[in-house]
Design a protein around this motif. Structure first.
Motif, short mmCIF file in Angstrom:
data_model
loop_
_atom_site.label_atom_id
_atom_site.label_comp_id
_atom_site.label_asym_id
_atom_site.label_seq_id
_atom_site.Cartn_x
_atom_site.Cartn_y
_atom_site.Cartn_z
N GLU A 136 7.38 34.29 -5.03
CA GLU A 136 8.16 33.15 -4.55
C GLU A 136 7.66 31.85 -5.17
O GLU A 136 8.45 30.93 -5.44
CB GLU A 136 8.09 33.07 -3.02
CG GLU A 136 8.80 34.21 -2.30
CD GLU A 136 10.32 34.17 -2.48
OE1 GLU A 136 10.86 33.14 -2.92
OE2 GLU A 136 10.96 35.19 -2.19
N GLU A 137 6.35 31.76 -5.40
CA GLU A 137 5.80 30.57 -6.06
C GLU A 137 6.35 30.46 -7.48
O GLU A 137 6.65 29.35 -7.95
CB GLU A 137 4.27 30.64 -6.09
CG GLU A 137 3.62 30.38 -4.74
CD GLU A 137 2.12 30.59 -4.78
OE1 GLU A 137 1.58 30.81 -5.89
OE2 GLU A 137 1.48 30.53 -3.72
N ALA A 147 8.61 35.64 -12.15
CA ALA A 147 8.96 36.12 -10.82
C ALA A 147 9.51 37.55 -10.88
O ALA A 147 9.12 38.41 -10.08
CB ALA A 147 9.99 35.18 -10.18
N GLU A 163 13.36 42.53 0.90
CA GLU A 163 12.82 41.21 0.53
C GLU A 163 12.40 41.18 -0.93
O GLU A 163 12.64 40.21 -1.65
CB GLU A 163 11.64 40.86 1.44
CG GLU A 163 11.06 39.49 1.17
CD GLU A 163 9.88 39.16 2.09
OE1 GLU A 163 9.47 37.99 2.12
OE2 GLU A 163 9.39 40.09 2.77
N GLY A 167 13.95 39.15 -4.17
CA GLY A 167 13.16 38.34 -5.10
C GLY A 167 13.41 38.73 -6.55
O GLY A 167 13.51 37.85 -7.42
N HIS A 197 18.09 39.70 3.78
CA HIS A 197 17.41 39.17 2.60
C HIS A 197 18.31 39.20 1.37
O HIS A 197 18.19 38.33 0.49
CB HIS A 197 16.14 39.97 2.31
CG HIS A 197 15.00 39.67 3.22
ND1 HIS A 197 14.62 40.50 4.25
CD2 HIS A 197 14.16 38.61 3.28
CE1 HIS A 197 13.60 39.98 4.89
NE2 HIS A 197 13.29 38.84 4.33
N GLY A 281 16.06 28.87 -0.91
CA GLY A 281 15.12 29.24 0.15
C GLY A 281 14.71 28.03 0.95
O GLY A 281 14.27 27.02 0.38
N ASP A 284 11.32 26.31 0.37
CA ASP A 284 11.02 25.68 -0.91
C ASP A 284 10.82 24.17 -0.74
O ASP A 284 11.60 23.51 -0.03
CB ASP A 284 12.18 25.94 -1.88
CG ASP A 284 11.90 25.42 -3.27
OD1 ASP A 284 11.38 26.18 -4.09
OD2 ASP A 284 12.19 24.23 -3.53
#
Length: 300
Positions: A136-137, A147, A163, A167, A197, A281, A284
């Motif tokens: 997520e970062e 990612a 989830e 991503g 998700h 998100g 964020d």
């Protein structure tokens, strides 16, 4: 991919030597280097205590910071020796200051009283939360390739985790790999596809499909600048700008629309902003800052 070959190998080694054993055991993780005198002085203490506590489920793992710079950077190692206690994939204590046998044993005893450490037996499911956070970062930094790479590695551990699949799809979207994102989404089991998700991933993919050519984006920008009162022109540019990765321009345009006429087209500008927030998100930082701007516009 986001991780180069050496980094992927480092992650694999870490998974096998540290993360997987830590699912049932308490791993003493020692960051050291050949040139580090204090590291060499501490090593015999760690080895002796780990051997004595082996029947209690304690193992020792060592990481040479010169050879494993990527892993050291993930743990934000600033000096050595740095020593952590790892359980179920996460640091549970900093053991760096426990330089004597008695100090180290005292800390380990305290940890063993609190943690369900098992010297043997089947490992429980890995805690993937730290890895998901890493992915997520990367998304928050707009690094879709990295990612996607991270989430694909997590899928090796949990292939049906909604989830993680979300991503991965969003990583592909940010990287501009829309066909791959659609392929993943289209291949999902119906039960997984129904998970909330995945709705976030669908929204991100849907918004990205509007990505224009550079010339088209320039024309829409010009039209919006020349006709500031034309709400249709403003919305068309905002849609295209976000799809092209220009989310600041998109948000600023939509915020101006809300300020000018929040009820236009049944609140279309505000609805588009909320859709963007969902795709990126709510956690964020950019979304949080833009939501505050929207609140200021709406409520003064």
């Amino acid at each position: 991919m986001g991780l180069n070959l050496d980094e992927q190998k480092a992650v694999d080694r870490f998974r096998k030597e540290v993360a997987e054993p830590s699912m049932t055991q308490l791993v003493i993780l020692d960051f050291w280097a050949e040139w580090c005198g204090p590291c060499k002085a501490l090593a015999p203490v760690l080895e002796k205590v780990a051997a004595e506590y082996a029947d209690k489920g304690v193992v020792l793992a060592k990481i040479n910071v010169d050879e494993e710079q990527f892993i050291a950077s993930q743990f934000q190692v600033r000096s050595i020796p740095t020593v952590y206690a790892i359980f179920q994939g996460q640091p549970v204590a900093d053991l760096t200051n426990a330089r004597s046998e008695s100090q180290l044993k005292q800390t380990l005893d305290q940890l063993l009283e609190k943690l369900p450490v098992q010297p043997g037996g089947a490992a429980p499911k890995a805690d993937i939360a730290p890895l998901v956070a890493m992915g997520e970062e990367a998304l928050a930094a707009n690094d879709g390739e990295r990612a996607a790479s991270i989430f694909m590695q997590i899928l090796e551990m949990e292939p049906d985790n909604a989830e993680v699949l979300s991503g991965l799809i969003r990583g592909f979207v940010v990287a501009g790999r829309l066909e791959e994102a659609e392929q993943v989404l289209g291949s999902l089991d119906p039960a997984v596809a129904a998970d909330p998700h995945l709705e976030r991933a669908r929204t991100a993919l849907e918004l990205a499909k509007d990505k224009p050519e550079d010339s088209e984006l320039a024309a829409l920008r010009t039209a919006a600048e020349e006709r500031p009162g034309d709400m249709d022109a403003q919305l068309a540019f905002a849609n295209a700008a976000f799809a092209a990765g220009e989310r600041d321009e998109a948000a600023d345009t939509l915020l101006r629309m809300v300020a000018a006429d929040r009820a236009w087209n049944e609140g279309a500008a505000r609805a588009k902003l909320l859709q963007i927030f969902e795709a990126i998100g709510l956690e964020d930082p950019w979304v949080a800052a833009t939501r505050r701007k929207l609140s200021t516009v709406l409520f003064g």
